[in-house]
Design an enzyme around this catalytic site. Structure first.
Site, mmCIF file in Angstrom:
data_model
loop_
_atom_site.group_PDB
_atom_site.id
_atom_site.type_symbol
_atom_site.label_atom_id
_atom_site.label_comp_id
_atom_site.label_asym_id
_atom_site.label_seq_id
_atom_site.Cartn_x
_atom_site.Cartn_y
_atom_site.Cartn_z
ATOM 1 N N LYS A 97 48.819 32.580 44.035
ATOM 2 C CA LYS A 97 48.870 33.752 43.160
ATOM 3 C C LYS A 97 50.290 33.901 42.650
ATOM 4 O O LYS A 97 51.243 33.410 43.256
ATOM 5 C CB LYS A 97 48.472 35.008 43.944
ATOM 6 C CG LYS A 97 47.923 36.116 43.079
ATOM 7 C CD LYS A 97 46.463 35.903 42.697
ATOM 8 C CE LYS A 97 45.936 37.009 41.828
ATOM 9 N NZ LYS A 97 44.484 36.956 41.644
ATOM 10 N N GLY A 209 37.772 51.444 37.893
ATOM 11 C CA GLY A 209 38.517 50.379 37.206
ATOM 12 C C GLY A 209 37.697 49.843 36.046
ATOM 13 O O GLY A 209 36.868 48.943 36.216
ATOM 14 N N TYR A 210 37.887 50.422 34.857
ATOM 15 C CA TYR A 210 37.096 50.001 33.697
ATOM 16 C C TYR A 210 37.899 49.000 32.868
ATOM 17 O O TYR A 210 38.242 49.238 31.717
ATOM 18 C CB TYR A 210 36.692 51.234 32.877
ATOM 19 C CG TYR A 210 35.338 51.098 32.205
ATOM 20 C CD1 TYR A 210 34.185 50.954 32.960
ATOM 21 C CD2 TYR A 210 35.215 51.113 30.825
ATOM 22 C CE1 TYR A 210 32.941 50.830 32.356
ATOM 23 C CE2 TYR A 210 33.971 50.994 30.204
ATOM 24 C CZ TYR A 210 32.842 50.845 30.986
ATOM 25 O OH TYR A 210 31.607 50.723 30.385
ATOM 26 N N GLY A 211 38.226 47.863 33.499
ATOM 27 C CA GLY A 211 38.980 46.806 32.807
ATOM 28 C C GLY A 211 38.086 45.602 32.626
ATOM 29 O O GLY A 211 36.858 45.720 32.532
ATOM 30 N N ASN A 212 38.700 44.424 32.601
ATOM 31 C CA ASN A 212 37.943 43.202 32.362
ATOM 32 C C ASN A 212 36.761 43.070 33.327
ATOM 33 O O ASN A 212 35.623 42.849 32.908
ATOM 34 C CB ASN A 212 38.910 42.011 32.513
ATOM 35 C CG ASN A 212 38.238 40.698 32.224
ATOM 36 O OD1 ASN A 212 37.317 40.299 32.928
ATOM 37 N ND2 ASN A 212 38.661 40.032 31.181
ATOM 38 N N GLY A 214 35.461 45.455 35.638
ATOM 39 C CA GLY A 214 34.595 46.632 35.773
ATOM 40 C C GLY A 214 33.765 46.943 34.540
ATOM 41 O O GLY A 214 32.583 47.310 34.644
HETATM 42 P P1 NAD Z 1 42.316 44.736 34.075
HETATM 43 O O1 NAD Z 1 43.755 44.898 33.894
HETATM 44 O O2 NAD Z 1 41.500 44.193 32.964
HETATM 45 O O3 NAD Z 1 41.642 46.127 34.491
HETATM 46 C C1 NAD Z 1 42.085 46.924 35.537
HETATM 47 C C2 NAD Z 1 41.510 48.310 35.285
HETATM 48 O O4 NAD Z 1 41.787 49.139 36.406
HETATM 49 C C3 NAD Z 1 42.137 49.006 34.063
HETATM 50 O O5 NAD Z 1 41.138 49.703 33.371
HETATM 51 C C4 NAD Z 1 43.127 49.997 34.709
HETATM 52 O O6 NAD Z 1 43.356 51.136 33.901
HETATM 53 C C5 NAD Z 1 42.355 50.356 35.951
HETATM 54 N N1 NAD Z 1 43.177 50.903 37.021
HETATM 55 C C6 NAD Z 1 44.455 50.604 37.370
HETATM 56 N N2 NAD Z 1 44.837 51.363 38.410
HETATM 57 C C7 NAD Z 1 43.770 52.143 38.718
HETATM 58 C C8 NAD Z 1 43.515 53.116 39.710
HETATM 59 N N3 NAD Z 1 44.448 53.459 40.582
HETATM 60 N N4 NAD Z 1 42.307 53.693 39.731
HETATM 61 C C9 NAD Z 1 41.341 53.361 38.850
HETATM 62 N N5 NAD Z 1 41.525 52.444 37.894
HETATM 63 C C10 NAD Z 1 42.713 51.840 37.839
HETATM 64 O O7 NAD Z 1 42.165 43.874 35.401
HETATM 65 P P2 NAD Z 1 40.896 43.059 35.894
HETATM 66 O O8 NAD Z 1 41.086 41.664 35.489
HETATM 67 O O9 NAD Z 1 39.648 43.782 35.546
HETATM 68 O O10 NAD Z 1 41.131 43.115 37.466
HETATM 69 C C11 NAD Z 1 40.692 44.202 38.263
HETATM 70 C C12 NAD Z 1 40.590 43.728 39.693
HETATM 71 O O11 NAD Z 1 39.676 42.640 39.744
HETATM 72 C C13 NAD Z 1 41.894 43.216 40.307
HETATM 73 O O12 NAD Z 1 41.912 43.503 41.688
HETATM 74 C C14 NAD Z 1 41.793 41.733 40.113
HETATM 75 O O13 NAD Z 1 42.594 41.020 41.035
HETATM 76 C C15 NAD Z 1 40.321 41.539 40.360
HETATM 77 N N6 NAD Z 1 39.816 40.295 39.813
HETATM 78 C C16 NAD Z 1 39.794 40.062 38.485
HETATM 79 C C17 NAD Z 1 39.327 38.860 38.016
HETATM 80 C C18 NAD Z 1 39.228 38.549 36.554
HETATM 81 O O14 NAD Z 1 38.762 37.470 36.201
HETATM 82 N N7 NAD Z 1 39.580 39.461 35.668
HETATM 83 C C19 NAD Z 1 38.891 37.875 38.917
HETATM 84 C C20 NAD Z 1 38.907 38.147 40.269
HETATM 85 C C21 NAD Z 1 39.381 39.362 40.708
#
Ligand code: NAD
Length: 409
Positions: A97, A209-212, A214
């Site tokens: 990482k 967590g409404y990102g990629n 969620g």
């Molecule tokens: P991202 O940056 O696209 O989204 C993260 C989301 O979480 C954003 O909407 C942000 O506003 C929100 N957030 C941040 N802090 C917060 C809090 N305290 N409470 C609620 N929401 C909060 O990131 P992602 O890629 O969706 O990653 C999210 C998690 O999933 C991470 O732990 C990451 O390691 C894990 N993950 C992601 C992937 C991937 O392919 N994207 C793969 C494996 C694991």
């Protein structure tokens, strides 16, 4: 306790359940390579890390995080989870990482480009398709992967698209990668519902967590007729017991708004969202969201960890006592790295594989991971957690590779 120490505790627990000797476990006690640099960008010095935890199964593999709270403890823990995740997924990777400590939300696009290029320069000798292969993570994306690839190739003097995954399609990425973490999470959630939420055709689900990860997960579950009753981002959340209009919520988020201001429900804080009366809680933000402080108040009987490490060790124990089903991160979010593996394999062979075939393969791999974890869980009469079952399987594959390499007897 630091996250690293908590992980070691979890390792010890899993090893004990399977009678794995302390001698063998020694190879998993520490990362094999910790690289640190200070990136000089616009007069600022930004701490940056790349850590390989284990590489018995193959080159390092894991994302790069840009976040103001990144620390060595966090990056090492994420590298540790990647090692177990890649092992459990049966793909030929160790775990790694990276991270840079700064706030991308307060940085211009030009500055983010410069930081990405500086990262590639700082770790160029450590990265490569057969050494260590980064990918996107929190607040990094395909464009950032493209800058890192470009800078790396300039230094090496040749093309090497397999040195990084999650790239734009034009640079050797694959279409499937965009929602692959959510797709994998969705597939295991469906399996989990069949086994542990029998009769729930329309579950109530909260997504932190409404990102990629969620956002796509919420869309897929809503398309199946489940009710997404709450969602949140870093600014807070929104709740509607009758179900949120997920399409409208995603459009709202894509236009740069916070879900906290979405008009289709009432505002809730992130802490409140975790304690709502739902059937499934999806954790898709960051580490340490459920701790001893709030674990007793979690009402969801099932939790899916799309984020890495969202439940700490003490909370794990409390939830286990309450018989809460937790689909562990190293299984639930492995769809992303499985599709990264498809991308890497394509880049290396020069072959372009049919998308339907790859979708099918992801489906099969996720279901097989779920089945193997459930089999181990049942072999122990359901007296261990799904996380412990997953850890046991992952540890055993790494230790088998270490043994063949002669590092343990
Ligand atoms: P991202 O940056 O696209 O989204 C993260 C989301 O979480 C954003 O909407 C942000 O506003 C929100 N957030 C941040 N802090 C917060 C809090 N305290 N409470 C609620 N929401 C909060 O990131 P992602 O890629 O969706 O990653 C999210 C998690 O999933 C991470 O732990 C990451 O390691 C894990 N993950 C992601 C992937 C991937 O392919 N994207 C793969 C494996 C694991």
């Amino acid at each position: 306790m630091s996250i690293v120490l908590e992980n070691l505790e979890r390792l010890k627990e899993a090893a004990k359940l399977e009678n794995i000797s302390d001698e063998h476990m020694k190879v998993l006690q520490n990362p094999v390579q910790v690289s640190y640099a200070e990136l000089s960008v616009n007069g600022k010095q930004l701490p940056a890390w790349r850590i390989i935890y284990n590489r018995a199964l193959g080159p390092g593999k894991g994302g790069i995080r840009f976040h103001p709270e990144v620390s060595e403890d966090e990056v090492q823990s994420l590298a540790f989870w990647m090692s177990l995740k890649n092992s459990l997924a049966d793909i030929p990777y160790g775990g790694a990482k990276g991270g840079v400590k700064f706030n991308p939300k307060e940085s211009s696009p030009e500055e983010i480009e410069e930081i990405s290029r500086a990262y590639a320069r700082a770790f160029a000798d450590k990265l490569g398709q057969d050494k260590d292969v980064p990918a996107p993570d929190v607040y990094t994306n395909g464009q950032i992967m493209a800058y890192i690839l470009d800078e790396f190739e300039k230094i090496q003097g040749h093309h090497e698209p397999g040195m990084i995954t999650g790239k734009p399609i034009e640079l050797g990425g694959i279409a499937l990668r965009g929602d692959s973490t959510a797709q994998g999470g969705y597939l295991v959630t469906k399996e989990m519902m069949k086994k542990f939420l029998i009769g729930k055709d329309s579950a109530k689900i909260a997504v932190q967590g409404y990102g990629n990860a969620g956002l796509f997960m919420a869309e897929k579950l809503a398309a199946d007729g489940h009710l997404i009753v709450a969602a949140s981002d870093s600014k807070g959340g929104v709740y509607n017991d009758q179900g949120l209009d997920v399409k409208a919520l995603s459009a709202w988020k894509h236009s740069g708004n916070s879900v906290n201001d979405f008009p289709g429900g009432t505002k809730v804080s992130n802490a409140e969202l975790l304690e709502l009366p739902v059937n499934i809680l999806v954790l898709a933000a960051l580490e340490n969201q459920i701790t001893a402080e709030n674990a007793e108040r979690i009402m969801a009987p099932c939790i899916v960890e799309l984020a890495n490490g969202p439940i700490n060790l003490e909370a794990d124990r409390i939830l286990a006592n309450r018989k809460t089903i937790v689909v562990p991160d190293i299984l639930a979010n492995s769809g992303g790295v499985i599709v990264s593996y498809f991308e890497w394999a394509q880049n290396r062979t020069g072959q372009i594989l049919d998308e339907e075939y790859l979708r099918d393969l992801l489906d099969k791999k996720m279901k097989s991971g779920w089945q193997r974890v459930v089999e181990k869980f049942e072999e122990k009469n359901g007296e261990i957690t799904l996380r412990q079952a997953a850890y046991i399987l992952a540890i055993k594959r790494i230790l088998a590779a270490e043994k063949y390499r002669g590092r343990i007897k």
